[in-house]
Design an enzyme around this catalytic site. Structure first.
Site, PDB file in Angstrom:
ATOM      1  N   ASP A  67       0.804  -1.131   0.041  1.00 36.26           N
ATOM      2  CA  ASP A  67       0.082  -0.164  -0.024  1.00 36.26           C
ATOM      3  C   ASP A  67       0.826   1.311   0.148  1.00 36.26           C
ATOM      4  O   ASP A  67       2.173   1.176   0.033  1.00 36.26           O
ATOM      5  CB  ASP A  67      -1.124   0.264   1.183  1.00 36.26           C
ATOM      6  N   ASN A 137      -7.302  -2.441  14.307  1.00 34.08           N
ATOM      7  CA  ASN A 137      -8.497  -2.734  14.149  1.00 34.08           C
ATOM      8  C   ASN A 137      -8.772  -4.185  13.297  1.00 34.08           C
ATOM      9  O   ASN A 137      -9.774  -4.344  12.581  1.00 34.08           O
ATOM     10  CB  ASN A 137      -9.324  -1.340  13.278  1.00 34.08           C
ATOM     11  N   HIS A 139      -7.322  -4.529  10.375  1.00 31.78           N
ATOM     12  CA  HIS A 139      -6.903  -4.502   8.897  1.00 31.78           C
ATOM     13  C   HIS A 139      -5.413  -5.267   8.527  1.00 31.78           C
ATOM     14  O   HIS A 139      -4.548  -5.296   9.253  1.00 31.78           O
ATOM     15  CB  HIS A 139      -7.049  -3.234   8.648  1.00 31.78           C
TER      16      HIS A 139
HETATM   17  P1  PGA Z   1       2.362  -1.098  12.601  1.00 34.51           P
HETATM   18  O1  PGA Z   1       1.240  -0.977  11.351  1.00 34.51           O
HETATM   19  O2  PGA Z   1       3.434  -2.089  12.010  1.00 34.51           O
HETATM   20  O3  PGA Z   1       2.864   0.215  12.498  1.00 34.51           O
HETATM   21  O4  PGA Z   1       1.742  -1.535  13.761  1.00 34.51           O
HETATM   22  C1  PGA Z   1       0.774  -2.487  10.963  1.00 34.51           C
HETATM   23  C2  PGA Z   1      -0.518  -2.387  10.024  1.00 34.51           C
HETATM   24  O5  PGA Z   1      -1.388  -1.204  10.320  1.00 34.51           O
HETATM   25  O6  PGA Z   1      -0.817  -3.104   9.324  1.00 34.51           O
END
Ligand code: PGA
Length: 243
Positions: A67, A137, A139
């Site tokens: 992404d 959440n 995702h």
């Molecule tokens: P993070 O994000 O590694 O910064 O916790 C993971 C994500 O949101 O997929």
């Protein structure tokens, strides 16, 4: 799907770095699905160490990032282009730049960009190993709760939870982009092998929902139950509590 507690972030990150290294060293044309975020920092650190120590030829390795934020220039300090350059591509500068793909969140025609990216993955894929973090959440990529299980690469409106979680990387919450371009859930599921990592107490609830063993569109990561080759590694703090 197996959830394995490897104890610490260091152990789990080193394990995943070794798996990526092994894939790249055994198959010089490997296709890797890459992720960004705090979770992956140590994975790339260990991976760079392994690549340097063994002087691996990575000139034919192809990568696809999950992404990118919409509206940030590739050179912006918080873009995922910059993240990848800083943690991997510039630290081991032997990749073929034309084989490193990150969606262009600054494209004039974003709709066209989603189609181009999806087509590229379908044409060049399948991805051999896709690494994933997980949002608080639930995702994966930027596929927020409620995302269609059949979604291809698409534009996402980020939720409050994600904007809030990611604000730690920006000066303030107002600067966090409100949209992103993300591989869809169906795009992610096309990978041959998927490895998801989660560290820290903030991720435990999402991992516990994953452990419940059923697909729930409010927790997008649960779609991984539909894939035959998924491994999940957590540290002590993200490990699901035993019932
Ligand atoms: P993070 O994000 O590694 O910064 O916790 C993971 C994500 O949101 O997929």
């Amino acid at each position: 799907m197996k959830i394995t507690n490897l104890g610490t972030r260091d152990y789990a990150s080193f394990y995943v770095a070794c798996e990526l290294y092994k894939q790249m060293s055994q198959q010089c044309h490997s296709k890797l699905g890459l992720a960004t975020g705090g979770t992956m920092i140590e994975v790339y650190k260990f991976l760079v160490d392994l690549l340097k120590k063994n002087k691996l030829d990575v000139s034919q390795i192809e990568t696809f990032n999950l992404d990118e934020y919409v509206g940030l220039d590739a050179n912006h300090g918080q873009s995922y282009h910059t993240y990848m350059n800083n943690v991997l591509f510039k630290r081991y500068p032997h990749f073929n730049l034309s084989l490193l793909h990150v969606p262009n969140g600054n494209a004039v025609d974003l709709d066209e960009e989603t189609k181009r990216y999806e087509y590229l993955i379908n044409q060049q894929g399948p991805v051999d190993i896709q690494i994933l973090g997980i949002g608080e959440n639930g995702h994966i990529g930027f596929n927020e709760p409620g995302t269609d299980v059949n979604s291809a690469t698409h534009i996402v409106n980020l939720t409050e939870s994600t904007i809030n979680a990611n604000s730690r990387y920006f000066e303030n919450e107002a600067e966090v982009p409100k949209q992103a371009i993300s591989m869809g859930l169906s795009t992610i599921l096309k990978a041959q092998r998927i490895i998801l990592l989660a560290f820290g107490e903030k991720k435990r609830e999402a991992i516990e929902k994953l452990a419940e063993n059923e697909v729930n569109s409010e927790v997008p990561a649960t779609i991984l139950h539909a894939h035959p080759n998924v491994e999940i590694y957590v540290d002590d703090d993200a490990a699901p509590r035993l019932k």
